[in-house]
Design a protein around this motif. Structure first.
Motif, PDB file in Angstrom:
ATOM      1  N   VAL A 130       1.460  -1.163  -0.252  1.00 16.91           N
ATOM      2  CA  VAL A 130       0.227   0.091   0.121  1.00 16.91           C
ATOM      3  C   VAL A 130       0.467   1.436   0.160  1.00 16.91           C
ATOM      4  O   VAL A 130       1.836   1.069   0.507  1.00 16.91           O
ATOM      5  N   PRO A 131      -0.265   2.159  -0.592  1.00 16.12           N
ATOM      6  CA  PRO A 131       1.022   3.944  -0.604  1.00 16.12           C
ATOM      7  C   PRO A 131       1.540   4.459   1.253  1.00 16.12           C
ATOM      8  O   PRO A 131       1.262   3.683   2.383  1.00 16.12           O
ATOM      9  N   VAL A 132       2.689   4.307   1.791  1.00 15.39           N
ATOM     10  CA  VAL A 132       3.358   4.645   2.328  1.00 15.39           C
ATOM     11  C   VAL A 132       3.375   6.470   2.752  1.00 15.39           C
ATOM     12  O   VAL A 132       3.289   6.886   3.519  1.00 15.39           O
ATOM     13  N   GLU A 133       4.097   6.671   2.093  1.00 11.43           N
ATOM     14  CA  GLU A 133       4.479   8.711   1.290  1.00 11.43           C
ATOM     15  C   GLU A 133       3.128   9.600   2.092  1.00 11.43           C
ATOM     16  O   GLU A 133       3.575  10.342   2.540  1.00 11.43           O
ATOM     17  N   LEU A 134       2.498   9.015   0.932  1.00 10.38           N
ATOM     18  CA  LEU A 134       1.121   9.543   1.044  1.00 10.38           C
ATOM     19  C   LEU A 134       0.818   9.745   2.247  1.00 10.38           C
ATOM     20  O   LEU A 134      -0.189  10.920   2.933  1.00 10.38           O
ATOM     21  N   PHE A 135       0.987   8.642   3.082  1.00 17.16           N
ATOM     22  CA  PHE A 135       0.311   8.545   4.656  1.00 17.16           C
ATOM     23  C   PHE A 135       0.921   8.932   6.087  1.00 17.16           C
ATOM     24  O   PHE A 135       1.355   8.619   7.221  1.00 17.16           O
ATOM     25  N   ARG A 136       2.438  10.091   5.412  1.00 16.13           N
ATOM     26  CA  ARG A 136       3.290  10.623   6.296  1.00 16.13           C
ATOM     27  C   ARG A 136       2.943  10.951   7.546  1.00 16.13           C
ATOM     28  O   ARG A 136       2.464  11.042   8.404  1.00 16.13           O
ATOM     29  N   ARG A 137       1.328  11.815   6.850  1.00 16.07           N
ATOM     30  CA  ARG A 137       0.977  12.687   7.589  1.00 16.07           C
ATOM     31  C   ARG A 137      -0.277  13.361   6.431  1.00 16.07           C
ATOM     32  O   ARG A 137      -0.737  12.675   5.875  1.00 16.07           O
ATOM     33  N   ASN A 138      -1.280  14.002   7.785  1.00 17.35           N
ATOM     34  CA  ASN A 138      -3.400  14.786   7.573  1.00 17.35           C
ATOM     35  C   ASN A 138      -2.398  15.566   5.663  1.00 17.35           C
ATOM     36  O   ASN A 138      -1.953  16.756   5.996  1.00 17.35           O
ATOM     37  N   HIS A 139      -3.783  15.493   5.264  1.00 12.73           N
ATOM     38  CA  HIS A 139      -3.540  16.911   4.021  1.00 12.73           C
ATOM     39  C   HIS A 139      -4.635  16.828   4.035  1.00 12.73           C
ATOM     40  O   HIS A 139      -5.495  16.332   3.176  1.00 12.73           O
ATOM     41  N   PRO A 140      -4.862  17.929   4.439  1.00 14.42           N
ATOM     42  CA  PRO A 140      -6.779  17.836   4.809  1.00 14.42           C
ATOM     43  C   PRO A 140      -6.854  18.398   3.301  1.00 14.42           C
ATOM     44  O   PRO A 140      -8.458  18.938   2.253  1.00 14.42           O
ATOM     45  N   HIS A 141      -6.053  19.326   2.431  1.00 16.08           N
ATOM     46  CA  HIS A 141      -6.297  20.442   1.465  1.00 16.08           C
ATOM     47  C   HIS A 141      -5.358  19.556  -0.025  1.00 16.08           C
ATOM     48  O   HIS A 141      -4.097  19.529  -0.319  1.00 16.08           O
ATOM     49  N   ALA A 142      -5.348  18.371  -0.345  1.00 13.24           N
ATOM     50  CA  ALA A 142      -4.490  17.981  -1.242  1.00 13.24           C
ATOM     51  C   ALA A 142      -4.351  18.091  -2.719  1.00 13.24           C
ATOM     52  O   ALA A 142      -5.743  17.653  -3.233  1.00 13.24           O
ATOM     53  N   THR A 143      -3.803  17.618  -3.233  1.00 14.06           N
ATOM     54  CA  THR A 143      -3.868  17.814  -4.736  1.00 14.06           C
ATOM     55  C   THR A 143      -2.636  17.440  -5.423  1.00 14.06           C
ATOM     56  O   THR A 143      -1.360  16.307  -4.826  1.00 14.06           O
ATOM     57  N   VAL A 144      -3.309  16.761  -7.194  1.00  9.53           N
ATOM     58  CA  VAL A 144      -1.822  15.975  -7.475  1.00  9.53           C
ATOM     59  C   VAL A 144      -0.482  16.734  -7.326  1.00  9.53           C
ATOM     60  O   VAL A 144       0.840  16.381  -7.855  1.00  9.53           O
ATOM     61  N   GLU A 145      -0.310  17.747  -7.132  1.00 13.19           N
ATOM     62  CA  GLU A 145       0.631  18.853  -6.992  1.00 13.19           C
ATOM     63  C   GLU A 145       1.166  18.316  -5.903  1.00 13.19           C
ATOM     64  O   GLU A 145       2.495  18.978  -5.811  1.00 13.19           O
ATOM     65  N   ASN A 146       0.633  18.789  -5.495  1.00  9.29           N
ATOM     66  CA  ASN A 146       1.718  18.667  -3.828  1.00  9.29           C
ATOM     67  C   ASN A 146       0.995  17.837  -2.498  1.00  9.29           C
ATOM     68  O   ASN A 146       2.237  17.539  -1.472  1.00  9.29           O
ATOM     69  N   ALA A 147       0.446  16.712  -2.814  1.00  9.38           N
ATOM     70  CA  ALA A 147       0.644  15.375  -2.531  1.00  9.38           C
ATOM     71  C   ALA A 147       0.782  14.687  -3.356  1.00  9.38           C
ATOM     72  O   ALA A 147       0.444  14.180  -4.219  1.00  9.38           O
ATOM     73  N   PRO A 148       1.552  13.289  -2.488  1.00 11.25           N
ATOM     74  CA  PRO A 148       1.097  12.008  -3.660  1.00 11.25           C
ATOM     75  C   PRO A 148       0.292  11.173  -3.811  1.00 11.25           C
ATOM     76  O   PRO A 148       0.336  10.234  -3.653  1.00 11.25           O
ATOM     77  N   LEU A 149      -1.126  11.845  -4.444  1.00  6.06           N
ATOM     78  CA  LEU A 149      -2.043  11.113  -4.725  1.00  6.06           C
ATOM     79  C   LEU A 149      -1.735  10.481  -5.484  1.00  6.06           C
ATOM     80  O   LEU A 149      -2.617   9.131  -5.743  1.00  6.06           O
ATOM     81  N   ILE A 150      -0.933  10.216  -6.516  1.00  2.00           N
ATOM     82  CA  ILE A 150      -1.374   9.273  -7.788  1.00  2.00           C
ATOM     83  C   ILE A 150      -0.307   8.271  -7.418  1.00  2.00           C
ATOM     84  O   ILE A 150      -0.557   7.412  -8.329  1.00  2.00           O
ATOM     85  N   ASP A 151      -0.047   7.804  -6.360  1.00  7.70           N
ATOM     86  CA  ASP A 151       0.982   6.748  -5.916  1.00  7.70           C
ATOM     87  C   ASP A 151      -0.739   5.906  -5.417  1.00  7.70           C
ATOM     88  O   ASP A 151      -0.785   4.816  -4.857  1.00  7.70           O
ATOM     89  N   SER A 152      -1.472   6.218  -4.694  1.00 10.92           N
ATOM     90  CA  SER A 152      -2.883   5.548  -5.034  1.00 10.92           C
ATOM     91  C   SER A 152      -3.912   6.213  -5.591  1.00 10.92           C
ATOM     92  O   SER A 152      -4.683   6.785  -5.998  1.00 10.92           O
ATOM     93  N   LEU A 153      -3.769   4.708  -6.511  1.00  7.49           N
ATOM     94  CA  LEU A 153      -5.845   4.570  -7.735  1.00  7.49           C
ATOM     95  C   LEU A 153      -6.348   3.131  -7.216  1.00  7.49           C
ATOM     96  O   LEU A 153      -7.188   3.120  -7.974  1.00  7.49           O
ATOM     97  N   THR A 154      -6.406   2.344  -6.187  1.00  2.00           N
ATOM     98  CA  THR A 154      -7.214   1.801  -5.798  1.00  2.00           C
ATOM     99  C   THR A 154      -9.065   2.846  -5.872  1.00  2.00           C
ATOM    100  O   THR A 154      -8.804   3.794  -5.181  1.00  2.00           O
ATOM    101  N   PRO A 155      -9.775   1.724  -5.787  1.00  2.00           N
ATOM    102  CA  PRO A 155     -10.534   2.969  -5.785  1.00  2.00           C
ATOM    103  C   PRO A 155     -11.091   3.034  -4.432  1.00  2.00           C
ATOM    104  O   PRO A 155     -12.631   3.489  -4.609  1.00  2.00           O
ATOM    105  N   HIS A 156     -10.549   2.463  -3.538  1.00  6.49           N
ATOM    106  CA  HIS A 156     -11.473   2.221  -1.906  1.00  6.49           C
ATOM    107  C   HIS A 156     -11.437   3.781  -1.320  1.00  6.49           C
ATOM    108  O   HIS A 156     -10.142   4.017  -0.624  1.00  6.49           O
ATOM    109  N   LYS A 157     -12.019   4.616  -1.950  1.00  2.42           N
ATOM    110  CA  LYS A 157     -12.111   6.209  -1.590  1.00  2.42           C
ATOM    111  C   LYS A 157     -13.071   6.270  -0.935  1.00  2.42           C
ATOM    112  O   LYS A 157     -14.835   5.399  -1.372  1.00  2.42           O
ATOM    113  N   MET A 158     -13.423   7.500  -0.785  1.00  8.17           N
ATOM    114  CA  MET A 158     -15.235   7.644   0.011  1.00  8.17           C
ATOM    115  C   MET A 158     -14.897   9.295  -1.289  1.00  8.17           C
ATOM    116  O   MET A 158     -14.749   9.867  -0.785  1.00  8.17           O
ATOM    117  N   ILE A 159     -16.490   9.074  -1.445  1.00 12.28           N
ATOM    118  CA  ILE A 159     -16.496  10.672  -2.171  1.00 12.28           C
ATOM    119  C   ILE A 159     -17.995  10.767  -2.568  1.00 12.28           C
ATOM    120  O   ILE A 159     -19.546   9.982  -2.393  1.00 12.28           O
TER     121      ILE A 159
END
Length: 637
Positions: A130-159
């Motif tokens: 599973v992604p590790v660096e993405l979850f080093r800290r909370n990111h309340p306002h994340a984008t593909v530019e300021n956080a490694p969101l692209i590391d997590s592409l599985t569908p297990h999200k709340m949308i």
């Protein structure tokens, strides 16, 4: 109550693995009238449909089951679930995974508080990455530019449901791969806000014992990389050419292509299948990834990408053989209690075939044959040693939940022949009161150096350093640091240990009673005066009295006043517990009795041998028996 969250679970022949998923949904802290669970049965042929129908009948209003003919993959069942959902948010869960007990409540509250269209909850991988660096800290306002969101592409999200409807976002359907990449990539790129919750494990991603998860099945390479290009098309549709697009494309080049052709992962595949993969991916590398994509990879990854593009499969295999030999090693140096925390000092470096990896002090980029590639990678790693870092993670053994611990480190170059060893010297601080829950927590060291990010256990400890510090009683928690058998890796037992705490090692003169006051010198660490509960018991009778643990040198001194008038006429066992809402008593190796002269210590009680001691005894006996049997066979021969 309005439905806050609709949980959509596509189901196909999960067998007993669905039970953990069901149980976790029924345990949610979110009130049952505030969420719903929609199981979409995609033509299962096992007993699951009947199991789900019975569950829906037992939990009307909470559980809904939709049956449909098999569609071949998860896209259509998820879309059917979206169409049936009444919740403000939709949460996607796979039928062989499960949620943390507070996942829905925490993710919903976090998403509402931050106005998120997408909420990404911390994941733990049980047998899978599973992604590790993405979850080093909370990111309340994340984008593909300021956080490694692209590391997590599985569908297990709340949308957010109205976001899905507003942009018309649904999963691609049919027998295909990477439908979740297409869906999640577009969600990230079009959301007003994405929030990443990292301080609680929300989702447990499970590899089944039979390895029959859909994502673990061998796939058709041509179809797979065709589907991969559809994910790249999404990125191209919503970004402009330039550094951001290159960085997003780099995720697919790195994870789906290059990493499949590296080290042990490549060498573990059947030879014919890995060559088939290589041939199918080569066209994608040449046609879809511009020069700016590969240029941002780590040197090791650049080497593999260049060899793929140049159609040099034999060299890819040779480079994988070399990379497979490179592993991290973390050596403990000291382990001590300090001010209520555990201080762990250790070193970390890379080794190859059991020997420290030696890097050239300087280097330049050289022509790309394998030997030159190795020389360039090692020289570049040495040149960028100033970017290296090391982390300590505690990973709970049963759940795989993991958390970063505070670490300070220095970088040290040690001359070795014509090169240098690159050593990271680190000190980590573990606060037991901040560790999330009881259990056995294994210490892992994560080393990021040059083109590698790899993990290993912290150990083995040198033989002369394997005496761990005393168990500690810290803020009501009982913490036992210990070295595992037989590998001597570091683990922490938090609020589980009983017989391995070392309390059985009390000397006779370490316990006394005077004037009704019991005093016992215990091999326990306490940061300061610590209130405890002392329990004396005989048969069904028990008496609880308050006591105190005082810091006393390297251990603790227990003091408590025993009620002599209540202890007459019997011999009483003694146990101690931290003062908590749910006391957990630890047996002490002596008994007391009361008579005319007051309370006195009767004898030490023999404690059971620890499992580790018993294992060592069994192994020793086994060796003797095997040697004797061998001698008998030799004489007969």
């Amino acid at each position: 109550m309005p439905v806050k969250v609709s949980v959509v679970v596509p189901v196909y022949n999960p067998g007993p693995y669905v039970e953990d998923c069901i149980s976790s949904l029924l345990r949610q802290s979110l009130p049952p009238d505030e969420f719903e669970v929609i199981f979409v049965d995609d033509g299962s042929t096992d007993e699951t449909p009947a199991r789900l129908d019975a569950l829906a009948a037992d939990r009307p209003g909470l559980v809904q089951v939709i049956h449909q003919e098999n569609s071949g993959w998860s896209g259509k069942p998820r879309n059917v679930g979206i169409a049936a959902a009444k919740g403000e948010f939709v949460m996607f869960v796979d039928n062989d995974d499960y949620l943390g007990d507070e996942a829905l409540e925490r993710m919903y509250d976090y998403g509402v508080a931050n106005g998120a269209d997408v909420v990404v909850g911390k994941m733990a991988g049980k047998g899978r990455g599973v992604p590790v660096e993405l979850f080093r800290r909370n990111h309340p306002h994340a984008t593909v530019e300021n956080a490694p969101l692209i590391d997590s592409l599985t569908p297990h999200k709340m949308i957010r449901r109205d976001f899905l409807d507003r942009i018309g976002l649904r999963f691609p359907e049919g027998r295909r791969r990477l439908e979740d990449h297409v869906f999640i990539a577009e969600a990230y790129l079009r959301a007003d806000n994405v929030s990443v919750l990292s301080d609680y494990v929300c989702y447990y991603h499970v590899k089944r014992d039979d390895a029959s998860n859909a994502g673990f099945q061998r796939f058709d390479p041509v179809g797979y990389f065709k589907n991969l290009c559809e994910a790249l098309d999404v990125v191209d549709r919503y970004t402009e050419p330039g550094p951001l697009r290159d960085r997003l494309h780099r995720r697919w080049l790195r994870v789906e292509i290059v990493e499949r052709m590296r080290g042990r992962r490549l060498l573990a595949m059947p030879a014919d299948y890995r060559k088939e993969l290589f041939d199918a991916m080569r066209g994608v590398v040449v046609e879809r990834f511009g020069p700016g994509v590969a240029a941002g990879l780590q040197p090791t990854q650049q080497v593999v990408a260049a060899l793929i593009a140049a159609d040099r499969y034999a060299d890819v295999e040779d480079f994988a053989e070399w990379e497979a030999s490179v592993v991290p090693k973390a050596a403990p140096e000291s382990l001590t209690w300090q001010d209520g925390t555990l201080r762990i000092d250790f070193t970390a470096e890379y080794v190859s075939r059991g020997k420290p990896l030696v890097f050239p002090a300087d280097g330049v980029r050289t022509p790309l044959d394998v030997s030159d590639a190795v020389a360039w990678v090692t020289a570049d790693t040495a040149a960028r040693f100033g970017e290296a870092r090391v982390d300590l993670l505690l990973r709970e053994r049963s759940s795989a939940a993991q958390y970063f611990q505070p670490v300070e480190f220095t970088r040290e170059r040690i001359e070795d022949g014509d090169g240098v060893r690159l050593v990271l010297r680190a000190g980590a601080t573990v606060d037991p009161t901040a560790v999330a829950g009881d259990g056995v927590w294994d210490a892992y060291v994560r080393v990021r150096l040059g083109g590698w990010t790899k993990e290993c256990r912290l150990g083995p400890a040198p033989r002369d350093a394997r005496r761990a510090p005393h168990a500690g009683v810290v803020s009501g928690r009982v913490v036992l640091p210990y070295w595992t058998e037989p590998h001597a890796n570091l683990s922490l037992d938090i609020d589980r240990a009983s017989t391995r705490l070392g309390l059985g090692g009390l000397l006779p003169d370490a316990v006394s009673v005077s004037g009704g006051r019991l005093r016992a010198a215990l091999p326990l660490y306490v940061a300061g005066d610590t209130e405890v509960l002392l329990r004396v018991s005989s048969g069904d009778a028990k008496v609880d009295v308050p006591g105190t643990l005082y810091a006393d040198g390297s251990g603790a001194r227990l003091e408590a006043v025993l009620p002599a008038d209540r202890l007459k006429g019997a011999t009483w066992k003694v146990a101690v517990s931290p003062r908590t809402a749910a006391p957990r008593f630890l047996a002490l190796p002596f008994t007391v009795t009361a008579g005319v002269g007051g309370v006195r210590v009767v004898r030490k009680r023999k404690q059971k041998q620890s499992p580790g001691v018993l294992r060592r005894l069994r192994r020793a006996v086994g060796r003797v028996v095997r040697k004797a049997a061998a001698r008998i066979r030799n004489r007969r021969a």
